[in-house]
Motif scaffolding. Structure first.
Motif, PDB file in Angstrom:
ATOM      1  N   VAL A   1     -38.835 117.952  75.813  1.00 34.57           N
ATOM      2  CA  VAL A   1     -37.721 118.006  74.860  1.00 34.57           C
ATOM      3  C   VAL A   1     -36.630 117.034  75.292  1.00 34.57           C
ATOM      4  N   ASN A   2     -36.198 117.120  76.546  1.00 34.15           N
ATOM      5  CA  ASN A   2     -35.136 116.238  77.030  1.00 34.15           C
ATOM      6  C   ASN A   2     -35.573 114.785  77.129  1.00 34.15           C
TER       7      ASN A   2
ATOM      8  N   THR B   1     -44.582 112.657  70.839  1.00 36.80           N
ATOM      9  CA  THR B   1     -44.979 111.336  71.289  1.00 36.80           C
ATOM     10  C   THR B   1     -45.044 111.310  72.802  1.00 36.80           C
ATOM     11  N   LEU B   2     -45.409 110.184  73.344  1.00 36.52           N
ATOM     12  CA  LEU B   2     -45.432 109.953  74.783  1.00 36.52           C
ATOM     13  C   LEU B   2     -44.783 108.600  75.037  1.00 36.52           C
ATOM     14  N   THR B   3     -44.557 108.272  76.288  1.00 32.87           N
ATOM     15  CA  THR B   3     -43.878 107.016  76.588  1.00 32.87           C
ATOM     16  C   THR B   3     -44.691 105.806  76.180  1.00 32.87           C
ATOM     17  N   MET B   4     -46.026 105.940  76.192  1.00 35.54           N
ATOM     18  CA  MET B   4     -46.872 104.803  75.822  1.00 35.54           C
ATOM     19  C   MET B   4     -48.246 105.288  75.355  1.00 35.54           C
ATOM     20  N   ARG B   5     -48.877 104.470  74.554  1.00 35.68           N
ATOM     21  CA  ARG B   5     -50.264 104.749  74.159  1.00 35.68           C
ATOM     22  C   ARG B   5     -51.134 104.695  75.404  1.00 35.68           C
ATOM     23  N   GLY B   6     -52.145 105.513  75.429  1.00 31.71           N
ATOM     24  CA  GLY B   6     -53.046 105.503  76.566  1.00 31.71           C
ATOM     25  C   GLY B   6     -52.507 106.231  77.780  1.00 31.71           C
ATOM     26  N   CYS B   7     -51.432 106.996  77.599  1.00 27.97           N
ATOM     27  CA  CYS B   7     -50.865 107.761  78.705  1.00 27.97           C
ATOM     28  C   CYS B   7     -51.950 108.675  79.271  1.00 27.97           C
TER      29      CYS B   7
ATOM     30  N   ASN C   1     -33.656 105.493  74.682  1.00 29.38           N
ATOM     31  CA  ASN C   1     -32.500 106.001  73.936  1.00 29.38           C
ATOM     32  C   ASN C   1     -32.753 107.364  73.321  1.00 29.38           C
ATOM     33  N   MET C   2     -34.017 107.775  73.241  1.00 41.36           N
ATOM     34  CA  MET C   2     -34.369 109.060  72.652  1.00 41.36           C
ATOM     35  C   MET C   2     -34.153 110.223  73.614  1.00 41.36           C
ATOM     36  N   MET C   3     -33.941 109.915  74.888  1.00 44.85           N
ATOM     37  CA  MET C   3     -33.736 110.963  75.887  1.00 44.85           C
ATOM     38  C   MET C   3     -32.363 111.604  75.738  1.00 44.85           C
ATOM     39  N   SER C   4     -32.271 112.854  76.167  1.00 42.84           N
ATOM     40  CA  SER C   4     -30.974 113.532  76.204  1.00 42.84           C
ATOM     41  C   SER C   4     -30.120 112.882  77.290  1.00 42.84           C
TER      42      SER C   4
ATOM     43  N   GLU D   1     -29.227 110.820  82.860  1.00 43.76           N
ATOM     44  CA  GLU D   1     -28.512 110.923  84.128  1.00 43.76           C
ATOM     45  C   GLU D   1     -29.481 111.180  85.292  1.00 43.76           C
ATOM     46  N   LYS D   2     -30.477 112.062  85.072  1.00 46.95           N
ATOM     47  CA  LYS D   2     -31.461 112.347  86.117  1.00 46.95           C
ATOM     48  C   LYS D   2     -32.258 111.103  86.495  1.00 46.95           C
ATOM     49  N   LEU D   3     -32.493 110.244  85.520  1.00 49.27           N
ATOM     50  CA  LEU D   3     -33.283 109.047  85.768  1.00 49.27           C
ATOM     51  C   LEU D   3     -32.435 107.843  86.147  1.00 49.27           C
ATOM     52  N   GLY D   4     -31.124 108.038  86.245  1.00 49.53           N
ATOM     53  CA  GLY D   4     -30.246 106.981  86.714  1.00 49.53           C
ATOM     54  C   GLY D   4     -29.838 105.958  85.671  1.00 49.53           C
ATOM     55  N   PHE D   5     -29.960 106.295  84.388  1.00 49.40           N
ATOM     56  CA  PHE D   5     -29.487 105.378  83.357  1.00 49.40           C
ATOM     57  C   PHE D   5     -27.967 105.428  83.339  1.00 49.40           C
TER      58      PHE D   5
END
Length: 101
Positions: free
Chosen positions: A24-25, A44-50, A86-89, A94-98
């Motif tokens: 969700v986040n 969805t996922l971050t990329m096809r073939g995940c 940009n779709m992330m909460s 913040e957790k990923l350092g953006f």
């Protein structure tokens, strides 16, 4: 009664093991449709073939059945629109350092 909120809350238990944040986040959930006790989710996922495609799909369906009270749950993997950070909460960013925008 099943609500979109209860489905999303259930899906917060599904953690992407490669990233360590719930679907969700991460902004993976595109649509939730509820028809009585049946739930259909577009994810969805971050990329096809995940490599986690099947695992995350199965975990999401199980989370909906167990935690949202649905009798049936179908999670469809979609790639339109393509996922982007940009779709992330804000919490996930913040957790990923953006840096804040």
């Amino acid at each position: 009664m099943i609500t979109e909120e209860s489905v999303l809350k259930a899906l917060e238990n599904v953690i992407d093991p490669e990233i360590g944040i719930d679907v969700v986040n991460l902004g993976f959930i595109y649509d939730v449709k509820i028809n009585g006790e049946n739930v259909d989710v577009a994810m969805t996922l971050t990329m096809r073939g995940c490599p986690m495609h099947s695992t995350l799909k199965d975990q999401a369906e199980q989370a909906i059945l167990k935690n949202a009270g649905a009798k049936s749950a179908e999670v469809r993997i979609v790639y339109d629109p393509p996922w982007n950070p940009n779709m992330m909460s804000q919490t996930a960013k913040e957790k990923l350092g953006f840096s804040p925008t």
